[in-house]
Design a protein around this motif. Structure first.
Motif, short mmCIF file in Angstrom:
data_model
loop_
_atom_site.label_atom_id
_atom_site.label_comp_id
_atom_site.label_asym_id
_atom_site.label_seq_id
_atom_site.Cartn_x
_atom_site.Cartn_y
_atom_site.Cartn_z
N ASN A 1 -10.00 29.06 -17.07
CA ASN A 1 -11.33 29.59 -16.82
C ASN A 1 -11.33 30.37 -15.51
O ASN A 1 -10.84 29.89 -14.50
CB ASN A 1 -12.30 28.41 -16.75
N ALA B 1 -13.75 31.06 -13.56
CA ALA B 1 -14.62 30.52 -12.52
C ALA B 1 -14.03 29.27 -11.89
O ALA B 1 -14.23 29.01 -10.71
CB ALA B 1 -15.98 30.21 -13.12
N ALA C 1 -14.19 34.76 -8.82
CA ALA C 1 -14.81 35.41 -9.96
C ALA C 1 -16.30 35.31 -9.79
O ALA C 1 -16.84 34.22 -9.60
CB ALA C 1 -14.38 34.74 -11.25
N ILE D 1 -19.63 35.77 -11.65
CA ILE D 1 -20.13 35.93 -13.01
C ILE D 1 -21.64 36.06 -12.94
O ILE D 1 -22.30 35.27 -12.26
CB ILE D 1 -19.71 34.75 -13.89
N HIS D 2 -22.17 37.03 -13.63
CA HIS D 2 -23.61 37.22 -13.63
C HIS D 2 -24.28 35.98 -14.20
O HIS D 2 -23.86 35.44 -15.21
CB HIS D 2 -23.96 38.44 -14.47
N LEU E 1 -25.34 35.98 -17.92
CA LEU E 1 -24.34 36.71 -18.71
C LEU E 1 -24.61 36.58 -20.20
O LEU E 1 -24.70 37.59 -20.90
CB LEU E 1 -22.94 36.18 -18.36
N GLN F 1 -13.91 44.86 -12.59
CA GLN F 1 -15.31 44.61 -12.89
C GLN F 1 -15.64 44.97 -14.32
O GLN F 1 -15.11 45.92 -14.87
CB GLN F 1 -16.20 45.43 -11.95
N VAL G 1 -19.26 40.67 -14.85
CA VAL G 1 -18.27 39.79 -14.22
C VAL G 1 -17.48 40.64 -13.24
O VAL G 1 -17.17 41.80 -13.51
CB VAL G 1 -17.31 39.16 -15.26
N PRO H 1 -13.37 38.17 -21.68
CA PRO H 1 -14.49 38.13 -20.74
C PRO H 1 -15.71 37.34 -21.21
O PRO H 1 -16.45 36.82 -20.39
CB PRO H 1 -14.85 39.60 -20.52
N CYS I 1 -15.03 33.96 -20.43
CA CYS I 1 -14.52 33.88 -19.06
C CYS I 1 -13.19 33.14 -18.98
O CYS I 1 -12.96 32.36 -18.06
CB CYS I 1 -15.53 33.23 -18.13
#
Lengths: 249, 323
Positions: free
Chosen positions: A108, A110, A120, A122-123, A126, A149, A181, A221, A224
């Protein structure tokens, strides 16, 4: 003076004639990905003159032209790479029964504590953003220095790009062009990216990234997740962390 | 670690979920499987110390795709030279790869059969970027000679040089929405910050004052026809069969019988011991093509471009731009 931390970029040498070779960089490159089904590369729509816009929606006009032009050049007859080799045949597994379910990489982004991937971002919305967007719009996978990105270029096209330019010039004017991301790598610069047009689904995108450290990364993506290939242990900063006796790689 | 040198370009194999190819700075082209673990790679064929790239077979298969040892990466590994591969591109049919490298060559690799079919030289300097026309008939390359060069795959010749950039060309791309069976639209960006658009039509090429009237008839091109070819090179004859009239047969996939006698006739008076390696063609023998649009769009060096149906994305060293 304290020398730079191994995970930091070394101070740039102000001497432009510095004979030491710099790690190769490629500048910003963008790899576009559109989820909606599209004409494959072998199919070519006949355009009589440029700017001759047909009033039909693309999908209909495409079908109408089906038998003519190059569209008869189908991919079906071509041989598959390595098909003569039984060792390369796909082993059927539980996953392969459902064509929409694809295997994901293991790690992962994150939760990674790899020294290769430093952070990382991440929005936070997302999944919501992904559900709301139109599949016709393009995603952009963009490498900027040590960052990779993932942008949604379908949202307010022009505005988004303008902000993007600002951001890439390191002018932090707005938060509107938030990448979905953003992956930050410790040392490696991404040089090239490709998106797999064949395997794409709304839940699964296959992206591969090549780095100047020779590393390769397979990145999915949406979930993730990532996996590394051709791991370069030597250049990806093996260093002794001061408070431990173990090597970290 | 399989290859320690930087990755210059990367592409998924067309139609494959798992396999992708990465080109490395040491001249290697390596096929990986995204789900396989790395092996401590031991080449199944060791490289000769030097100079292998300019002699047959121009390609070192360090691991063949037919290898039975496929539990780990790489799936296959090839080495073309000791100099850096700058870019590569798959033919629309997915069977061939055009590879451009720093040593100034365009190599065409029939990678299903793991052999190099052609090696073309640049005018001078390294070649930096490459693209196939959407129908697979032409290849466009851009390089450090500030030129875009158009090659005919089937005829195995240089078709035209495109003059318009004032610095190294960094990316070239066909606009597949604006190509038809006669004319081709492509674009290029360069280190000069310039975006050029080109319209290429084989019938409209302005001929040089001295030379043949048609580029596809190769009398003026000493390397145009490769002389007789043995029957075993099936892909070559496949390519050649398409070449017999490149204006009409527009696909690599066209399957017809190769007419070796006709090829021999074309190669009359030219003794070439080797039909893979091509020579540089003099300026006076090649048509030149001016851009239909040339505009400086960025103060920075441009490095990439992509066409979409209604816009062009270009990227420079520091940002991105959409038109």
């Amino acid at each position: 003076m304290i020398p730079p931390h191994p995970s930091d970029n070394p101070n740039p040498n102000p001497n432009v004639l510095d004979p030491k070779p710099k790690p190769p960089e490629s500048g910003v490159k963008v790899c576009l990905a559109i989820l909606a089904p599209r004409r494959s590369h072998t199919r070519l729509r006949r355009v009589t003159t440029s700017g001759n816009n047909t009033t039909l929606p693309p999908s209909i006009s495409e079908e109408a032209e089906g038998p003519s032009g190059f569209s008869s050049t189908s991919v079906t007859t071509k041989s598959r790479y390595g098909e003569s080799n039984p060792a390369l045949a796909m082993i059927p597994t539980k996953d392969s029964k459902d064509p929409l379910k694809r295997r994901k990489p293991k790690n992962n982004v994150a939760k990674s504590n790899s020294s290769f991937l430093s952070r990382a971002l991440i929005h936070e919305n997302l999944q919501k953003k992904l559900n709301e967007r139109s599949p016709e719009g393009a995603f952009g996978f963009v490498n900027i220095n040590r960052a990779m990105q993932w942008f949604d270029l379908s949202s307010q096209h022009k505005v988004c790009i303008r902000e993007l330019v600002m951001e890439m010039l390191n002018i932090d004017l707005s938060q509107q062009a938030d990448p979905l991301v953003k992956l930050l790598f410790t040392k490696a610069h991404a040089l090239c990216t490709d998106f797999n047009n064949f395997s794409k689904t709304a839940q699964h995108l296959d992206v591969v990234i090549g780095f100047n450290t020779s590393d390769l990364m397979w990145w999915e993506p949406v979930s993730c997740k990532y996996a590394r290939l051709n791991k370069n242990v030597r250049t990806s900063s093996i260093f002794r962390s001061p408070d431990s006796n173990n090597f970290r790689a | 670690m399989i290859n320690p040198s930087p990755v210059s370009d990367i592409r998924w194999l067309p139609g494959s979920e798992n396999l992708f190819i990465a080109s490395h700075y040491d001249g290697s082209l390596i096929v990986y499987d995204k789900e396989k673990e790395d092996s401590p790679f031991a080449a199944e064929q060791t490289p000769p110390t030097q100079g292998f790239s300019n002699q047959p077979p121009y390609l070192l298969t360090r691991k063949s795709v037919t290898s039975q040892n496929q539990k780990l990466n790489p799936v296959a590994a090839y080495k073309m030279s000791n100099s850096r591969i700058n870019a590569f591109a798959f033919s629309p049919s997915g069977t061939h790869i055009a590879v451009v490298s720093e040593d100034g060559t365009l190599r065409i690799l029939d990678f299903h059969n793991e052999q190099i079919t052609d090696v073309f030289p640049s005018y001078y300097g390294g070649l930096t970027c490459v693209a196939w026309s959407p129908d697979g008939v032409y290849i466009a390359t851009g390089g450090q000679d500030d030129l875009i060069t158009i090659w005919s795959v089937a005829d195995r010749i240089l078709v035209a040089r495109c003059v318009g950039h004032h610095s190294w060309v960094s990316a070239v791309e066909f606009d597949r929405w604006r190509c038809d069976d006669r004319s081709y639209r492509f674009g290029s960006v360069g280190q000069d910050g310039r975006l050029c658009l080109w319209d290429f039509n084989i019938g409209m090429l302005r001929r040089p004052r001295v030379g043949s009237t048609r580029p596809s008839v190769s009398s003026a091109y000493p390397f145009g026809a490769g002389g007789s070819r043995n029957a075993s090179s099936t892909t070559l004859s496949k390519l050649n069969s398409a070449s017999q009239n490149s204006e009409r047969s527009r696909r690599l996939e066209t399957v017809s019988t190769a007419d070796d006698e006709e090829r021999d006739g074309l190669g009359d008076g030219v003794d070439l011991s080797d039909d893979v390696m091509h020579v540089v063609v003099s300026r006076s023998q090649v048509a030149t093509l001016p851009p239909v649009m040339s505009k400086i769009i960025d103060e920075h060096a441009l490095v990439g471009m992509t066409f979409e149906e209604d816009y062009v994305v270009t990227t420079c060293k520091r940002g991105m731009f959409v038109k």
